[in-house]
Design an enzyme around this catalytic site. Structure first.
Site, mmCIF file in Angstrom:
data_model
loop_
_atom_site.group_PDB
_atom_site.id
_atom_site.type_symbol
_atom_site.label_atom_id
_atom_site.label_comp_id
_atom_site.label_asym_id
_atom_site.label_seq_id
_atom_site.Cartn_x
_atom_site.Cartn_y
_atom_site.Cartn_z
ATOM 1 N N TYR A 152 0.837 -1.202 0.000
ATOM 2 C CA TYR A 152 0.000 0.000 0.000
ATOM 3 C C TYR A 152 0.873 1.254 0.000
ATOM 4 C CZ TYR A 152 -3.453 3.448 1.430
ATOM 5 O OH TYR A 152 -4.252 4.553 1.482
ATOM 6 N N LYS A 156 1.084 3.998 -3.036
ATOM 7 C CA LYS A 156 0.727 5.395 -2.811
ATOM 8 C C LYS A 156 1.905 6.315 -3.138
ATOM 9 C CE LYS A 156 -3.524 5.972 -1.441
ATOM 10 N NZ LYS A 156 -4.458 6.727 -2.276
#
Lengths: 351, 482
Positions: A152, A156
């Site tokens: 994640y 990002k």
């Protein structure tokens, strides 16, 4: 008077719908929402907002919607985050990258093609903090990213650099790195922490529980998005910049949990402290047990790092440039969320 | 002479004793006062300072000579006001004009006052107040103006409270009233001191443009006193804890002192402490604006004592039963730590903030707010003294350049170390070999020494090498015959 047109991706989601609400309240935007799902039951939808179903992984569909809506500014909130054990390993990385990175690329492309003046991207503090084995105290936006160890955090980071490097004089972009968001309808933070009560996990404290972390109430993040959108349309002092967005009230994870559990009338009757070293071995053992039995556990070394690391940031840049001020303070925010979830849980029992 | 009980206490708390001894032995005043040339009236003023002030005398006496006398007189003037205000035997008609005109009294030759009740502990100060007036007239006009302005505002504020019947019967009502009261008796002192420091060139003038900082300095000290003295004030019939706070927890103020209300009383004290703790980061910010060491000590020591007092009072039901104090040993430790630099004072604040956080009780209604305030203090300290350097950004060209420069520097430093070690080794080698050479010239028998060494090592590790020893010994004896 003609209001600037704004398009919100993921506008029926937890954060997206709150941003739409905040935009509607300013009465100075004409709003289009795209999402895979229609507004969920029980969440706010607005009569003068146009809801369009579209998938950000389908560039043709996006182009069509964007050309029709002709937004001056795009707020891109769509993202997925793996929960539980999946957060700490790289399996399923492709799916996360596809939505968070490829999706962002498609949205950027569509926004530029339709002549938008700018884009606000919902990033995450994890771009910095997901270097799980490191501590971060009062970090600011000058700290280098790119060391995240979770899928994640990495996705990002990549998406954020795509957004920020797309910034030009005709197309202003900025990135809002939000702390873990909670609030009414919150699909993750509160349900997960509430689950600890049922599982009898509340007396256990990992580490010495002095490490401070950040959270942010959903309405405050929504405010930040409205401020950023306005900034890019006007002075554009935020163009090309990343901002940490938190509640500005660093707190220990333990105290946040206890305060939340209190909202549900639960206070642990006793406390057991598990030293960090011991916890690490327990996590390691649990990982092996899961590997041998082929099951998915909730306990792992990643979870231990997450629970015992220092990870709070400074929001002075957002205060200075965006004029951001977390309006709803933590005590009020927890009260509001508690009310909402107590209602929801008791409704569920009645059914 | 120390009492038997304190001797026993220090026998089992040697660390505290160590702190006391360290402070007494190693602390040197920043500025020492030369009393020999002082006129009699000034000497008398310093006598009064010793008589009236317990905690402040030491820090005042070490102040920079430029400010020593003005601050001491400022203190005595305020003490005089306080003595009039506090005395319950004085009638309102006597009190009010004195309080409201005290700033003029400061320049009224020969003024003194013997109307105080016999039990008023500082009554002698007012009886001989003419010495204070005499000295006050000698100080610089700029200082005089500041002291008069503050005395005027404080005297009028006190007079308003004395006249306020509601306050006299029911004590302080709202939190705003409480803070206003603290403003008159302490916030104004903060302002007065700050203006004196800036006027004397010993503090950053920017402090004057952030008035909330100096206000917080005074508020913090006064609020801590009010929290700590709850029992004593209650016994004397005074109530400073605002009704707005205690009425959330108990119905009647007296209920705070009932043993069965322990938990409610503690919840009330938490809310009071929370209010004071919210001032802590302002106080640290203020301290950062002080330039001169003695002024820093003057301000920092009371603040450290205040945060430590909040720590001992937090979640401590004894405050409703007796006068709770920090021990003398911890006081000495705090003074040592607070008379050096801001970083150490921040350490003191962080230590006590963490202790407060550790004692925080989840059942308390203000649990979350205490936790947030502790986090805020911690973040503030981190913002002025970061505990980690920022990692080097390998992507940005500026830091790559920097990193390259650092690499070169590191390499140079490495070679410096290597050369140093080489030089040391060479020196030792030269000295050793010349010693051995001289010893050889003088007829030393290294072969015997070597053989014996081998033998002893052999014994140590029980090798059986008798034969070699015998041979060498034979050879050695043969040699000695020559």
């Amino acid at each position: 008077m003609d209001h600037p047109r704004v398009l919100v991706t993921g506008g029926t989601g937890f954060l997206g719908s709150e941003i739409v609400k905040a935009l509607v309240e300013t009465k100075s935007f004409e709003i289009t929402v795209i999402d895979l799902n229609p507004p969920a039951l029980g969440t706010a939808s607005f009569s003068d907002v146009r809801y369009v179903r579209a998938n950000i992984l389908n560039p043709a569909e996006l182009a069509e919607v964007f050309m029709e809506a002709r937004p001056s500014i795009v707020v891109h909130t769509v993202g997925v985050y793996p929960l539980g054990e999946a957060r700490y390993h790289m399996q399923g990385k492709e799916a996360v990258f596809q939505i968070n990175v490829t999706g962002t690329m498609n949205v950027l492309q569509a926004a530029k093609t339709c002549g938008a003046k700018g884009l606000v991207y919902t990033s995450s503090v994890t771009v910095l903090l997901d270097e799980l084995q490191a501590d971060f105290r009062n970090a600011d936006e000058t700290w280098p990213t790119g060391r995240a160890t979770t899928s994640y955090g990495q996705s990002k980071t990549v998406a954020e650099s795509l957004v920020l490097s797309a910034n030009t004089t005709d197309f202003a972009t900025c990135s809002l790195r939000s702390a873990p968001i909670f609030g009414p309808n919150d699909p993750a933070t509160i349900p997960i922490l509430h689950g600890c009560i049922r599982r009898g996990e509340t007396p256990f404290i990992l580490g010495d529980a002095t490490n401070l972390v950040d959270f942010v109430y959903v309405a405050n993040v929504a405010d930040a998005h409205v401020l950023a959108a306005r900034n890019l349309l006007n002075s554009a002092t935020a163009a090309g910049e990343a901002f940490f967005i938190t509640n500005g009230e660093p707190i220990t994870t333990r105290d946040f949990c206890v305060a939340l559990w209190k909202e549900f009338g639960h206070i642990p009757r006793f406390q057991i402290k598990i030293p960090k070293g011991l916890a690490w071995w327990m996590g390691w053992g649990a990982e092996w047990v899961c590997w041998i039995t082929g099951t998915e556990g909730t306990f792992s070394r990643g979870a231990i790092y997450d629970a015992t690391k220092w990870g709070y940031v400074s929001i002075s840049k957002a205060r200075r440039i965006l004029g951001y001020n977390p309006r709803v303070k933590l005590p009020e925010a927890l009260k509001l969320s508690g009310q909402h979830f107590r209602q929801q849980f008791s409704d569920r029992v009645k059914k | 002479m120390p009492s038997l009980s304190s001797l026993a206490y220090y026998a089992i708390h040697p660390r505290e004793l160590r702190q006391i001894i360290q402070w007494k032995v190693w602390h040197n005043p920043v500025h020492e006062r030369d009393e020999t040339k002082d006129p009699a009236s000034l000497k008398r003023c310093f006598d009064f300072l010793h008589l009236t002030s317990r905690s402040f005398t030491a820090v005042i006496l070490e102040l920079h000579p430029e400010l020593l006398v003005p601050v001491a007189l400022f203190y005595l003037a305020l003490r005089g006001l306080d003595t009039v205000e506090d005395d319950m035997t004085l009638s309102l008609d006597t009190k009010e004009p004195i309080l409201r005109n005290f700033h003029d009294i400061l320049e009224e030759d020969g003024w003194n006052f013997d109307g105080n009740g016999p039990n008023e502990k500082d009554r002698q100060l007012l009886v001989e107040f003419n010495v204070v007036v005499e000295e006050f007239k000698k100080i610089k006009p700029a200082y005089k103006a500041i002291i008069k302005d503050i005395t005027k505002r404080m005297g009028n504020g006190m007079a308003d409270y004395v006249k306020n019947a509601e306050f006299n019967v029911n004590g302080v009502d709202t939190v705003a009233d409480y803070e206003l009261y603290c403003h008159y008796v302490a916030g104004l002192v903060g302002e007065g001191c700050t203006r004196l420091f800036v006027e004397g060139g010993l503090a950053n003038a920017a402090l004057l443009s952030r008035p909330e900082l100096m206000e917080s300095m005074g508020q913090m000290l006064q609020q801590v006193n009010i929290i700590r003295d709850i029992k004593e004030d209650h016994d004397d019939g005074r109530r400073f804890w605002p009704k707005e706070i205690w009425s959330k927890h108990v119905d009647k103020f007296e209920d705070l002192f009932k043993p069965e209300n322990k938990e409610l009383a503690l919840n009330t004290s938490t809310e009071m402490i929370l209010n004071a703790l919210n001032r802590a980061d302002d106080c640290l910010y203020y301290l950062a604006g002080l330039r001169e060491q003695s002024v820093f000590n003057f301000c920092a020591i009371p603040q450290s004592m205040a945060i430590a007092t909040l720590d001992v009072c937090f979640q401590n039901h004894d405050i409703f039963k007796k006068n709770v104090k920090i021990t003398k040993g911890s006081a000495c430790q705090l003074m040592t730590e607070s008379s050096q630099n801001l970083q150490l004072v921040c350490e003191v604040f962080r230590r006590h903030t963490r202790k407060i956080h550790h004692k925080n009780n989840p059942h308390d209604p203000n649990f979350l707010k205490i936790s947030i305030t502790c986090g805020r203090i911690e973040q503030f300290i981190e913002s002025i003294f970061p505990s980690h350097p920022k990692p080097v950004d390998m992507k940005s060209p500026a830091s790559i350049e920097e990193a390259a420069k650092k690499k070169v520097e590191d390499a140079e430093a490495k070679w410096d170390t290597i050369y140093l070690i080489l030089a040391v080794v060479c020196t030792i080698l030269v000295i050793t070999s010349s010693m051995i050479f001289i010893a050889w010239l003088a007829g030393a028998r290294f072969d015997i020494a070597f053989a014996q060494l081998k033998e002893q090592l052999g014994d140590l590790f029980s090798w059986s090498s008798n034969s070699t020893i015998a041979e060498v010994a034979k050879d050695a004896s043969g040699h000695s015959e020559l």
